[in-house]
Enzyme design. Structure first.
Site: not given
Ligand code: ATP
Ligand code: MG
Length: 562
Positions: A36, A261, A271
């Site tokens: 995102e 994760r 983020k």
């Molecule tokens: P955040 O909570 O940091 O904003 P998010 O999951 O909302 O993370 P996205 O941009 O939606 O962030 O994530 C893109 C991809 O990266 C998704 O497939 C998500 O599952 C993966 N991802 C995000 N954080 C992790 C993590 N700590 N370990 C492994 N994969 C991750």
């Molecule tokens: Mg997300």
């Protein structure tokens, strides 16, 4: 098929190998990385990137880069650009397969219409509180709101008018009509669309209704014919819904697979919270070298290969765990030990004057660039009567087994001669400012015939040849291991490590560092690994410490427990 497939090393690869052998999707493997664009990528995303792109590489497939931009309020072009730059820097290529969830808004709208026409979705006018009340709890079934009984015609009309902007934010939502008593709360008539009169970074003001993540993500996977849709564990309870849409809308059968994760000690991994650190000024931007963002790690001196190696070592598991930050540091240290050029830099100088060395003499000594890599060659380092050495390498009243300098004591200057301290000069505050020494001309490194035995080898820099530079010493941004848990109880300010950045404005460097350019890694002997920072100006170089030579944190905790 008698194709020889690479051996699987985790449960996801096992699934993929089985699917290929069974000829599922014609043996095709197609993954996606779906960030995102609401912030910069962090080390957790690296795990996901290496997993998705790595699988496709290993099994001859493809990976799409898909920006999951269904929420207009938090997304920005700056983030899109940063994400592209970071994925590319990590060494991955998505070819022409760059997509945006917002490109599918029209398709998603059409899917919603199909669900309404099939009697599987309805417009609900309830307030969020009413919806929560009617939803029940995991042990108690929900009850229908009065709007659940609307006719298909009425729902079509209202949803159409939602799109046309006839209603204010929050006045109505579109919900799937699935179940009110499922033990899985995600299946209890989940929300598909909400009204938001907001500008979107790509579609502008075209839309005032936006699909929910659950109604967008799986459908985007299907529209791109993604075979294996990998996501983190918290999406496991969403999987029945993911599959429900596939079934009811007769979509391409992408398979959602969840993995644990990455959680890292001393690190925040959200983020939203990283943005808070930036906005509150606790760090100097998203690429502050203390941030565990890809851009911060790059600036700190981490390499793409070390980050990929880290992700591989962490592995893919089905249960959540916490990885020790020491592993990340170990991986970069191991790589830089093989590749970094050794140089001499004094960060806290005192003068060492060799009284029996001629005033006007200078020697250019040949010193190897990397004892781990003979191909790295040698360089010339100037030696003269006046040198800088590290303040901590001299002690007036040393303990036993002190192999560095002390009054009357001897040590070797790296690549040069053995010296002996004859007298100590102090400033008016009583601190040591200069050592007057004798050197032994027949003790030259590599051709030592002096017969003098010393254990200590010290780094040094010739005073008239020294180049000054700013050196930034970084340490962990947080002082607690489980930052997320601590942040739930205490303000972030209380968790920050006050010594995470120490600036040395005037380090003394050997002159070969005048040529240092960006992207080159150095080992400052006995100090750590360093790389040039973009704050460097023509007048002054700035170096960042990537990592110390040894795991100093482990030493501290060992000391504390012994
Ligand atoms: P955040 O909570 O940091 O904003 P998010 O999951 O909302 O993370 P996205 O941009 O939606 O962030 O994530 C893109 C991809 O990266 C998704 O497939 C998500 O599952 C993966 N991802 C995000 N954080 C992790 C993590 N700590 N370990 C492994 N994969 C991750
Ligand atoms: Mg997300």
């Amino acid at each position: 098929m008698s194709q020889k497939l690479p051996k699987p090393t985790n449960f996801i690869e096992e699934i993929i190998v089985r699917d290929i052998k069974e000829g599922k999707h014609g043996g095709r493997v197609h993954t996606r990385f779906p960030p995102e664009p609401n912030g910069y990528l962090h080390i957790g995303h690296v795990k996901s990137i290496v997993l998705n792109f790595g699988l496709a590489e290993k099994y001859g497939g493809l990976t799409n880069l898909r920006f999951d931009d269904t929420n207009p309020s938090k997304e920005e072009q700056e983030y899109v650009d940063a994400i592209r730059r970071d994925v590319r820097w990590l060494g991955y290529d998505w070819g022409d397969r760059e997509y945006f969830a917002s490109d599918y808004f029209e398709d998603l709208y059409a899917m919603a219409i199909r669900l309404i026409k099939a009697g599987l979705a309805y417009v609900d006018d309830s307030t969020p509180e009413e919806i929560a009340q009617h939803k029940g709890s995991p042990t108690q079934p929900g009850t229908p709101t009065p709007y659940r009984f609307r006719t298909i015609e009425e729902n079509l009309d209202l949803f159409h008018r939602m799109r046309n902007g006839e209603f204010p934010d929050g006045a109505k939502i579109l919900r799937a009509k699935i179940s009110l008593d499922s033990p899985n709360m995600h299946m209890r008539d989940p929300i598909l669309y909400r009204i938001k009169h907001e500008h979107h970074h790509r579609t502008g003001d075209k839309w005032c209704i936006y699909p929910m993540y659950d109604f967008a993500h799986g459908q985007c996977d299907a529209l791109e014919s993604i075979t294996h849709s990998l996501c983190t564990l918290e999406f496991m309870p969403h999987r029945p819904l993911y599959n429900w849409f596939i079934k009811k809308l007769d979509l391409f059968p992408s398979r959602q697979i969840e993995f644990a994760r990455l959680n890292l000690t001393y690190t925040l991994m959200s983020k939203r919270k990283l943005l808070q650190l930036v906005q509150d000024g606790h760090v100097n931007g998203w690429d502050d070298p203390r941030m565990m963002t890809v851009s911060g790690l790059r600036r700190r001196g981490y390499t793409p290969s070390a980050l990929r190696e880290f992700a591989r070592r962490v592995g893919i598991a089905k249960r959540d765990n916490m990885i020790d930050m020491a592993l990340l540091e170990f991986v970069i240290r191991e790589e830089l030990n093989k590749t970094a050029r050794r140089v001499m830099v004094v960060t806290d100088p005192i003068k060492l004057t060799i009284t029996n060395y001629p005033d006007d003499k200078e020697e250019w000594l040949t010193i190897e660039n990397n004892p781990e890599d003979k191909d790295a060659g040698t360089r010339q380092v100037p030696f003269s009567r006046q040198l800088y050495i590290e303040r901590e390498d001299f002690m007036e009243n040393p303990p036993k087994k002190w192999f560095r300098l002390s009054p009357g004591g001897m040590a070797r200057l790296k690549g040069a001669y053995i010296v002996r301290v004859d007298s100590v000069i102090k400033d008016d505050k009583g601190s040591v400012s200069e050592l007057l020494c004798t050197y032994f001309p027949d003790s030259k490194s590599g051709q030592d015939t002096s017969g003098i035995k010393v254990r200590g080898v010290l780094h040094w820099v010739s005073v008239p040849h020294a180049v000054e530079a700013e050196v930034r010493l970084y340490d962990r941004l947080f002082k607690v291991e489980d930052v997320a848990a601590a942040a739930a109880e205490r303000p972030i300010e209380d968790l920050l490590n006050p010594d995470s950045l120490i600036i040395i404005p005037n380090a003394k460097m050997e002159p070969s560092l005048r040529e240092a350019g960006p992207g080159v890694h150095y080992q400052f002997m006995r100090k750590g690994y360093f790389t040039l920072d973009p704050d460097t100006t023509p007048g002054k170089k700035v170096f960042n410490r990537t990592v110390t030579l040894k795991d100093t944190w482990a030493k501290i905790s060992r000391k504390a427990s012994s």
